[in-house]
Design a protein around this motif. Structure first.
Motif, PDB file in Angstrom:
ATOM      1  N   GLU A 198       4.441   0.286   0.868  1.00  0.00           N
ATOM      2  CA  GLU A 198       4.671  -0.352   2.160  1.00  0.00           C
ATOM      3  C   GLU A 198       3.841  -1.632   2.258  1.00  0.00           C
ATOM      4  OE1 GLU A 198       6.855   0.667   4.405  1.00  0.00           O
ATOM      5  OE2 GLU A 198       7.420   2.349   3.081  1.00  0.00           O
ATOM      6  N   ASP A 241       0.357  -3.334  -5.540  1.00  0.00           N
ATOM      7  CA  ASP A 241       0.231  -2.140  -4.725  1.00  0.00           C
ATOM      8  C   ASP A 241      -1.178  -1.578  -4.897  1.00  0.00           C
ATOM      9  OD1 ASP A 241       0.343   0.585  -3.747  1.00  0.00           O
ATOM     10  OD2 ASP A 241       2.531   0.381  -3.735  1.00  0.00           O
ATOM     11  N   ALA A 257      -2.449   1.114  -4.281  1.00  0.00           N
ATOM     12  CA  ALA A 257      -2.517   2.479  -4.821  1.00  0.00           C
ATOM     13  C   ALA A 257      -2.220   2.487  -6.318  1.00  0.00           C
ATOM     14  CB  ALA A 257      -1.532   3.383  -4.087  1.00  0.00           C
ATOM     15  N   LYS A 258      -1.222   1.730  -6.746  1.00  0.00           N
ATOM     16  CA  LYS A 258      -0.797   1.783  -8.149  1.00  0.00           C
ATOM     17  C   LYS A 258      -1.781   1.095  -9.093  1.00  0.00           C
ATOM     18  CE  LYS A 258       4.158   2.401  -7.468  1.00  0.00           C
ATOM     19  NZ  LYS A 258       5.523   1.891  -7.757  1.00  0.00           N
ATOM     20  N   GLU A 301      -4.311   3.496 -10.460  1.00  0.00           N
ATOM     21  CA  GLU A 301      -3.856   4.733 -11.090  1.00  0.00           C
ATOM     22  C   GLU A 301      -4.445   4.869 -12.487  1.00  0.00           C
ATOM     23  OE1 GLU A 301       0.375   4.826 -11.262  1.00  0.00           O
ATOM     24  OE2 GLU A 301       0.629   5.453  -9.171  1.00  0.00           O
ATOM     25  N   ARG A 325       0.868  -1.171   0.000  1.00  0.00           N
ATOM     26  CA  ARG A 325       0.000   0.000   0.000  1.00  0.00           C
ATOM     27  C   ARG A 325       0.908   1.225   0.000  1.00  0.00           C
ATOM     28  NH1 ARG A 325      -5.266  -0.090   0.766  1.00  0.00           N
ATOM     29  NH2 ARG A 325      -5.255  -2.115   1.795  1.00  0.00           N
ATOM     30  N   ASN A 326       0.946   1.918  -1.150  1.00  0.00           N
ATOM     31  CA  ASN A 326       1.877   3.038  -1.331  1.00  0.00           C
ATOM     32  C   ASN A 326       3.314   2.615  -1.042  1.00  0.00           C
ATOM     33  OD1 ASN A 326      -0.011   5.124  -2.053  1.00  0.00           O
ATOM     34  ND2 ASN A 326      -0.718   5.070   0.078  1.00  0.00           N
TER      35      ASN A 326
END
Length: 581
Positions: free
Chosen positions: A400, A442, A444-445, A448, A397-398
């Motif tokens: 991490e 990830d 977040a990614k 995107e 997650r971002n």
């Protein structure tokens, strides 16, 4: 060119007809195999549209020089109006340039075949058993199962698209000690549901809250009947009840990914039906199982090691490092013994077997392949068998490490993932890298809105196409094939990219690699986005040219067919072709 024969197949047929004519002329001896003759795009697009290795492959068995044979092939091809040039490169490769009409005909084939464009008959209806997921029924589906589940499901769809009959199978490992642990954990939750304070879940039990509903269901069904009773009074019953509940959960989790199996095979039922005993007897009859003593493990000094006679499968006959025991010293079946019987059962109903396993099972591949090879020898038939290993996925997650799920206790579930980012994102991302390569997921990614996110980039291409068609309709324009000859080099370049789809399907199916379709779709999306962007710099290259109805109609027709190819490819991957983003 017939609409039901796509471009590469058509030109393979043309090359074959040329070779047959050369055989009739006496240039080629009769009976030479053409199985290794290929027709494909040249590595460097500047060399032409198609390339064939026919002269290179056939010259030696024909007893002639590759370039001399290439000259004879080129002379025949030059008479074909579909070929604008045929040139010999290097020692004897032949590069072809095709007339624009060939590509326009292929565009018409996409429109004519629609959802069937790219489908192949290469499988000839042969049945393939694809076993995937096969997670222990001890909890919800989690990230460790997700990649193999998606790869297996996409492979099954790909093989069907390529003409195979596919059996999607899940092997329920419900006969091991882990299922006893599940039953004991469910018994704890059962007592808890009846009001008992159970305290902290003991070490070795399954701690996740997902067993609370199971405990409640048991309490509702049996009341306090099994409170304070000895284990032998309830263990078998609670195993059956807990496994059934977990399989219901697993089916629901898989459904969130769009996955549905045809067959669920139970290890417990396999053993209860005496299948391992039947397998052992059959193998002994073929002298493939014998009673022997294993060597002491190499490199280890074990004070308590004693030589014990065990029934051993002759796996060294089939390339394994050592013969493998099918029973333990207490007479119980080894994992290998049970798996051997299971694969024999699968082979009874399919022409070919494919297993999708996690990379942590790599050490058992050789022995299972040996078992299937032995079955093939004993039955005097060929049973192709492949194991595809899937590497683990690291959740981030971002950048991490992602936190674990509270509901499961110690892992992130598939339900967690799908709830957060959606089925399509999960599926496409799992296919965006080769399965044997490590992967980072990830959160977040993967959502995107950028070119670096493959699922967005491909879905955006389809959504953009839908937007173009909607805008065109609002302005009074419609796709039409009347004047496709108005299309120029930039348009033809996009058609050439789309025309790769049928051969990509066959190549991916042949290699058993569904990720190739994801790679292809990304390249096609990139070609489409580049094509669309040409109009930003040059208004004459826009899809809708307001002053030119014929050209606009032709380009809209082109764009519509690119959308069809994207839909067909995404359909194989089990990903929705969205119309708006």
């Amino acid at each position: 060119m017939s609409a039901n024969l796509t471009l590469y197949a058509a030109f393979a047929a043309k090359i074959d007809a040329v070779l047959a004519a050369l055989e009739a002329d006496g240039v080629l001896p009769a009976g030479i195999s053409r199985a290794n003759v290929s027709v494909e795009p040249p590595r460097d697009p500047s060399h032409g549209d198609l390339a064939t290795n026919a002269a290179m492959v056939l010259a030696k068995p024909a007893g002639t020089n590759p370039r001399a044979l290439a000259d004879a092939i080129v002379a025949k091809l030059a008479a074909d109006p579909a070929v604008t040039s045929a040139e010999i490169a290097g020692p004897g490769f032949i590069n072809l340039r095709l007339a624009p009409q060939v590509w326009l005909d292929e565009l018409a084939a996409v429109a004519a075949l629609a959802t069937a464009y790219g489908k192949s008959t290469m499988g000839h209806g042969r049945s393939v058993n694809v076993e995937y997921v096969s997670a222990n029924p001890t909890g919800p589906m989690h990230m460790g199962h997700c990649r193999g589940a998606v790869v297996g499901d996409a492979l099954a769809a790909l093989l069907e698209f390529a003409g195979h009959k596919v059996i999607r199978e899940y092997y329920v490992n419900d006969a091991g000690s882990q299922v006893d642990t599940l039953a004991r954990s469910a018994h704890l939750r059962y007592r808890e549901a009846l009001g008992e304070e159970i305290g902290e879940i003991p070490a070795g039990m399954y701690p996740g809250e997902y067993l609370k509903p199971v405990g409640q269901r048991l309490a509702d069904k049996f009341g306090s009947q099994y409170v304070g009773q000895p284990e032998e009074a309830w263990l078998a019953l609670f195993k059956a009840e807990a496994v059934a509940a977990m399989m219901d959960q697993i089916r629901a989790d898989l459904a969130m990914l769009g996955i549905k199996h045809d067959v669920f095979s139970s290890e417990a039922e396999l053993q209860a039906a005496g299948k391992p005993e039947q397998a052992e007897a059959w193998l002994r009859g073929k002298d493939l199982v014998y009673d022997g003593v294993l060597e002491q493990p190499k490199g280890k000094v074990l004070d308590d090691w004693e030589p014990v006679a065990l029934p051993l499968f002759r796996s060294t006959r089939f390339g394994d490092d050592q013969d493998r025991p099918i029973r333990k010293s207490d007479g119980k079946w080894t994992y290998f013994g049970a798996d051997l019987a299971y694969h024999m059962q699968k082979a009874e109903g399919a022409d070919e077997l494919i297993d999708i396993w996690g990379a942590d099972h790599a050490g058992t591949v050789k022995r299972i392949k040996a078992a299937v090879a032995a079955l093939a020898v004993g039955e005097n038939k060929t049973i192709p068998f492949d194991v595809k290993l899937v590497q683990m996925v690291q959740l981030l997650r971002n950048g991490e490490p992602a936190k674990m799920s509270k509901r499961s206790g110690n892992f992130v579930t598939i339900a967690d993932m799908v709830d957060e980012v959606g089925k399509d994102v999960v599926r496409f991302t799992m296919l965006a890298r080769k399965p044997d390569a490590q992967m980072d997921f990830d959160f977040a990614k993967v959502v995107e809105t950028s070119k670096d996110n493959p699922v967005f980039y491909v879905q955006y291409a389809h959504a953009r196409i839908c937007s173009i068609l909607r805008k065109a309709a609002a302005e009074g324009f419609a796709p039409a094939a009347d004047r496709l000859d108005r299309l120029g080099d930039e348009d033809l370049a996009l058609i050439k990219q789309a025309a790769q789809f049928p051969r990509e399907v066959e190549a991916a199916a042949r290699a058993r690699e569904p990720h190739r379709i994801a790679f292809y779709l990304y390249d096609l999306a990139a070609a489409f986005h580049a094509f669309w962007n040409l109009g930003n710099d040059n208004p004459a290259l826009r899809v809708i040219v307001a002053q030119d109805v014929e050209l606009s109609a032709a380009r809209l027709y082109l764009v519509a067919q690119i959308g069809q190819v994207i839909r067909n490819g995404l359909g194989i991957l089990g990903v929705e072709a969205v119309e708006e983003l």
